[in-house]
Design a protein around this motif. Structure first.
Motif, PDB file in Angstrom:
ATOM      1  N   LYS A 145       0.820  -1.214   0.000  1.00 45.21           N
ATOM      2  CA  LYS A 145       0.000   0.000   0.000  1.00 45.21           C
ATOM      3  C   LYS A 145       0.853   1.263   0.000  1.00 45.21           C
ATOM      4  CE  LYS A 145      -3.439  -2.749   0.440  1.00 45.21           C
ATOM      5  NZ  LYS A 145      -4.355  -2.989  -0.694  1.00 45.21           N
ATOM      6  N   LYS A 146       0.244   2.348  -0.478  1.00 50.26           N
ATOM      7  CA  LYS A 146       0.847   3.664  -0.290  1.00 50.26           C
ATOM      8  C   LYS A 146       0.606   4.062   1.174  1.00 50.26           C
ATOM      9  CE  LYS A 146       1.453   4.697  -4.801  1.00 50.26           C
ATOM     10  NZ  LYS A 146       2.736   4.233  -5.329  1.00 50.26           N
ATOM     11  N   THR A 147       1.456   4.967   1.662  1.00 49.68           N
ATOM     12  CA  THR A 147       1.322   5.358   3.069  1.00 49.68           C
ATOM     13  C   THR A 147       1.343   6.874   3.219  1.00 49.68           C
ATOM     14  OG1 THR A 147       3.704   5.224   3.345  1.00 49.68           O
ATOM     15  CG2 THR A 147       2.437   3.260   3.918  1.00 49.68           C
ATOM     16  N   GLY A 148       0.779   7.305   4.349  1.00 54.87           N
ATOM     17  CA  GLY A 148       0.794   8.731   4.649  1.00 54.87           C
ATOM     18  C   GLY A 148       0.921   8.959   6.146  1.00 54.87           C
ATOM     19  N   VAL A 149       1.338  10.179   6.490  1.00 58.72           N
ATOM     20  CA  VAL A 149       1.311  10.602   7.894  1.00 58.72           C
ATOM     21  C   VAL A 149       0.593  11.933   7.971  1.00 58.72           C
ATOM     22  CG1 VAL A 149       3.297   9.467   8.946  1.00 58.72           C
ATOM     23  CG2 VAL A 149       3.630  11.576   7.652  1.00 58.72           C
ATOM     24  N   THR A 150       0.012  12.175   9.144  1.00 56.07           N
ATOM     25  CA  THR A 150      -0.737  13.407   9.318  1.00 56.07           C
ATOM     26  C   THR A 150      -0.617  13.889  10.754  1.00 56.07           C
ATOM     27  OG1 THR A 150      -2.898  14.469   9.030  1.00 56.07           O
ATOM     28  CG2 THR A 150      -2.918  12.169   9.736  1.00 56.07           C
ATOM     29  N   LEU A 151      -1.095  15.123  10.965  1.00 57.36           N
ATOM     30  CA  LEU A 151      -1.000  15.721  12.296  1.00 57.36           C
ATOM     31  C   LEU A 151      -2.184  16.642  12.541  1.00 57.36           C
ATOM     32  CD1 LEU A 151       2.013  18.266  12.077  1.00 57.36           C
ATOM     33  CD2 LEU A 151       0.361  17.817  10.303  1.00 57.36           C
ATOM     34  N   LYS A 152      -2.539  16.789  13.814  1.00 53.24           N
ATOM     35  CA  LYS A 152      -3.616  17.696  14.206  1.00 53.24           C
ATOM     36  C   LYS A 152      -3.107  19.141  14.105  1.00 53.24           C
ATOM     37  CE  LYS A 152      -5.883  14.557  17.481  1.00 53.24           C
ATOM     38  NZ  LYS A 152      -6.306  14.341  18.881  1.00 53.24           N
ATOM     39  N   PRO A 153      -4.022  20.105  14.015  1.00 51.13           N
ATOM     40  CA  PRO A 153      -3.583  21.497  13.865  1.00 51.13           C
ATOM     41  C   PRO A 153      -2.638  21.979  14.967  1.00 51.13           C
ATOM     42  CG  PRO A 153      -5.910  21.317  13.361  1.00 51.13           C
ATOM     43  CD  PRO A 153      -5.481  19.968  13.871  1.00 51.13           C
ATOM     44  N   GLY A 154      -2.793  21.472  16.186  1.00 53.71           N
ATOM     45  CA  GLY A 154      -1.953  21.948  17.288  1.00 53.71           C
ATOM     46  C   GLY A 154      -0.596  21.275  17.380  1.00 53.71           C
ATOM     47  N   THR A 155      -0.348  20.281  16.551  1.00 56.58           N
ATOM     48  CA  THR A 155       0.917  19.524  16.619  1.00 56.58           C
ATOM     49  C   THR A 155       1.978  20.196  15.744  1.00 56.58           C
ATOM     50  OG1 THR A 155      -0.343  17.494  16.931  1.00 56.58           O
ATOM     51  CG2 THR A 155       1.942  17.232  16.231  1.00 56.58           C
ATOM     52  N   PRO A 156       3.165  20.447  16.315  1.00 52.71           N
ATOM     53  CA  PRO A 156       4.209  21.084  15.501  1.00 52.71           C
ATOM     54  C   PRO A 156       4.645  20.197  14.337  1.00 52.71           C
ATOM     55  CG  PRO A 156       4.834  20.994  17.836  1.00 52.71           C
ATOM     56  CD  PRO A 156       3.596  20.174  17.679  1.00 52.71           C
ATOM     57  N   LEU A 157       4.945  20.822  13.234  1.00 56.83           N
ATOM     58  CA  LEU A 157       5.366  20.099  12.026  1.00 56.83           C
ATOM     59  C   LEU A 157       6.590  19.218  12.296  1.00 56.83           C
ATOM     60  CD1 LEU A 157       4.785  19.796   8.996  1.00 56.83           C
ATOM     61  CD2 LEU A 157       6.353  21.707   8.599  1.00 56.83           C
ATOM     62  N   GLU A 158       7.440  19.673  13.210  1.00 59.04           N
ATOM     63  CA  GLU A 158       8.684  18.948  13.501  1.00 59.04           C
ATOM     64  C   GLU A 158       8.416  17.501  13.942  1.00 59.04           C
ATOM     65  OE1 GLU A 158       8.014  22.134  14.298  1.00 59.04           O
ATOM     66  OE2 GLU A 158       9.457  22.804  12.789  1.00 59.04           O
ATOM     67  N   GLU A 159       7.254  17.272  14.550  1.00 62.10           N
ATOM     68  CA  GLU A 159       6.957  15.903  15.026  1.00 62.10           C
ATOM     69  C   GLU A 159       6.696  14.935  13.878  1.00 62.10           C
ATOM     70  OE1 GLU A 159       4.410  15.456  18.362  1.00 62.10           O
ATOM     71  OE2 GLU A 159       5.160  17.312  19.274  1.00 62.10           O
ATOM     72  N   LEU A 160       6.359  15.505  12.746  1.00 61.39           N
ATOM     73  CA  LEU A 160       6.019  14.673  11.595  1.00 61.39           C
ATOM     74  C   LEU A 160       7.220  14.471  10.660  1.00 61.39           C
ATOM     75  CD1 LEU A 160       2.799  15.052   9.581  1.00 61.39           C
ATOM     76  CD2 LEU A 160       4.903  15.582   8.422  1.00 61.39           C
ATOM     77  N   LEU A 161       8.146  15.407  10.675  1.00 61.69           N
ATOM     78  CA  LEU A 161       9.236  15.386   9.690  1.00 61.69           C
ATOM     79  C   LEU A 161      10.040  14.084   9.652  1.00 61.69           C
ATOM     80  CD1 LEU A 161      10.518  19.088   9.824  1.00 61.69           C
ATOM     81  CD2 LEU A 161       8.877  18.037   8.241  1.00 61.69           C
ATOM     82  N   PRO A 162      10.292  13.427  10.808  1.00 63.78           N
ATOM     83  CA  PRO A 162      11.077  12.184  10.731  1.00 63.78           C
ATOM     84  C   PRO A 162      10.439  11.097   9.865  1.00 63.78           C
ATOM     85  CG  PRO A 162      10.858  12.921  13.008  1.00 63.78           C
ATOM     86  CD  PRO A 162       9.972  13.796  12.198  1.00 63.78           C
ATOM     87  N   PHE A 163       9.126  11.197   9.625  1.00 62.90           N
ATOM     88  CA  PHE A 163       8.443  10.149   8.849  1.00 62.90           C
ATOM     89  C   PHE A 163       8.387  10.448   7.349  1.00 62.90           C
ATOM     90  CE2 PHE A 163       6.420  10.138  13.080  1.00 62.90           C
ATOM     91  CZ  PHE A 163       6.663   8.825  13.456  1.00 62.90           C
ATOM     92  N   VAL A 164       8.644  11.687   6.992  1.00 64.55           N
ATOM     93  CA  VAL A 164       8.335  12.127   5.626  1.00 64.55           C
ATOM     94  C   VAL A 164       9.071  11.318   4.555  1.00 64.55           C
ATOM     95  CG1 VAL A 164       8.394  14.100   4.031  1.00 64.55           C
ATOM     96  CG2 VAL A 164       7.652  14.434   6.394  1.00 64.55           C
ATOM     97  N   LYS A 165      10.307  10.960   4.840  1.00 66.34           N
ATOM     98  CA  LYS A 165      11.085  10.224   3.830  1.00 66.34           C
ATOM     99  C   LYS A 165      10.519   8.824   3.561  1.00 66.34           C
ATOM    100  CE  LYS A 165      14.617   8.248   6.917  1.00 66.34           C
ATOM    101  NZ  LYS A 165      13.613   7.961   7.941  1.00 66.34           N
ATOM    102  N   ASP A 166       9.675   8.336   4.474  1.00 69.05           N
ATOM    103  CA  ASP A 166       9.161   6.957   4.343  1.00 69.05           C
ATOM    104  C   ASP A 166       7.731   6.876   3.824  1.00 69.05           C
ATOM    105  OD1 ASP A 166      11.520   5.846   5.408  1.00 69.05           O
ATOM    106  OD2 ASP A 166      10.843   6.336   7.431  1.00 69.05           O
ATOM    107  N   VAL A 167       7.132   7.993   3.464  1.00 65.17           N
ATOM    108  CA  VAL A 167       5.723   7.961   3.062  1.00 65.17           C
ATOM    109  C   VAL A 167       5.519   8.571   1.678  1.00 65.17           C
ATOM    110  CG1 VAL A 167       4.814   7.982   5.424  1.00 65.17           C
ATOM    111  CG2 VAL A 167       5.233  10.158   4.232  1.00 65.17           C
ATOM    112  N   ASP A 168       4.333   8.302   1.137  1.00 64.42           N
ATOM    113  CA  ASP A 168       3.972   8.824  -0.186  1.00 64.42           C
ATOM    114  C   ASP A 168       3.201  10.135  -0.082  1.00 64.42           C
ATOM    115  OD1 ASP A 168       4.683   6.326  -1.818  1.00 64.42           O
ATOM    116  OD2 ASP A 168       3.399   5.521  -0.226  1.00 64.42           O
TER     117      ASP A 168
END
Ligand code: DX5
Ligand code: ZN
Length: 217
Positions: free
Chosen positions: A110-133
């Motif tokens: 499958k393709k994959t994605g990550v997401t975050l709630k409006p109050g969550t800083p973008l930095e918390e998501l960045l470690p996953f970006v290289k591994d998702v579509d």
């Protein structure tokens, strides 16, 4: 050109297959499928059996947005039920378990994605970006359709676009919440490619006009 992903949360569930046929005929490419467990968000929507039925009813790309606690527990089932892409909230479990859920979905083809709630800083998501579509930026608090677009989240979309370009990555940016013909151009301008729209598509009688309005820019 934007990819339009009508959110079935705003469809009439008693005639879901017909609703889906209509938005496909209207030119929408994806279907957005919101899963809520009443814990991660204060609402309960739909789950694996509905996804299975929908998979049989359409060949549209099924974009599954998991708003559930500890999604690793159900990743395999959602993949097997027919998701094309599974998107995980970074707040919904430990970093290790989210990484494991992404790896499992990928392993299941499958393709994959990550997401975050409006109050969550973008930095918390960045470690996953290289591994998702795909990276989904929520532009409302997750849980309900029909809320007002949070314009202050556009900065996250811009920073994310810069990050993705800077790292030479190819993942899509998707926005979800309050997208209509007025806010779609703002999101696209900031760098989004996929527009989730519930009320702005299923809430309108003329679905062809609704999809066309979102693609107008
Ligand atoms: C909200 C969901 C959205 C919702 C969007 O938690 O993730 O996908 O269906 O609905 P609208 O487009 O009406 O804001
Ligand atoms: Zn959603």
């Amino acid at each position: 050109m934007a990819v339009i992903a009508p959110s079935v949360l705003s469809a009439d569930f008693a005639k879901l297959a017909l609703e889906v046929e209509e938005v496909k005929a209207a030119g929408a490419e994806w279907l957005h499928f919101d899963v809520m467990d009443g814990m991660f968000v204060p609402n309960i929507s739909m789950g694996i059996p509905v996804l299975k039925s929908l998979r049989k009813a359409t060949d549209m790309f099924l974009d599954v947005h998991l708003m559930i606690e500890k999604p690793l527990r159900y990743t395999r089932q959602f993949c097997q039920a027919g998701a094309d892409l599974v998107c995980f909230h970074v707040e919904s479990d430990t970093r290790e378990n989210i990484a494991a859920a992404i790896a499992l979905a990928r392993q299941l083809g499958k393709k994959t994605g990550v997401t975050l709630k409006p109050g969550t800083p973008l930095e918390e998501l960045l470690p996953f970006v290289k591994d998702v579509d795909l990276v989904l930026v929520m532009t409302v608090e997750p849980g309900f359709g029909g809320q007002k677009f949070m314009e202050d989240q556009l900065d996250k979309v811009r920073r994310l676009r810069e990050y993705i370009c800077g790292q030479g990555l190819g993942c899509y940016i998707e926005v979800d919440g309050g997208i209509d013909e007025n806010t779609a151009p703002l999101a696209l301008e900031a760098g989004a490619k996929v527009l989730v729209a519930g009320s702005a598509v299923f809430g309108k009688a003329d679905r062809a006009a609704a999809v066309a309005a979102l693609k107008a820019k």
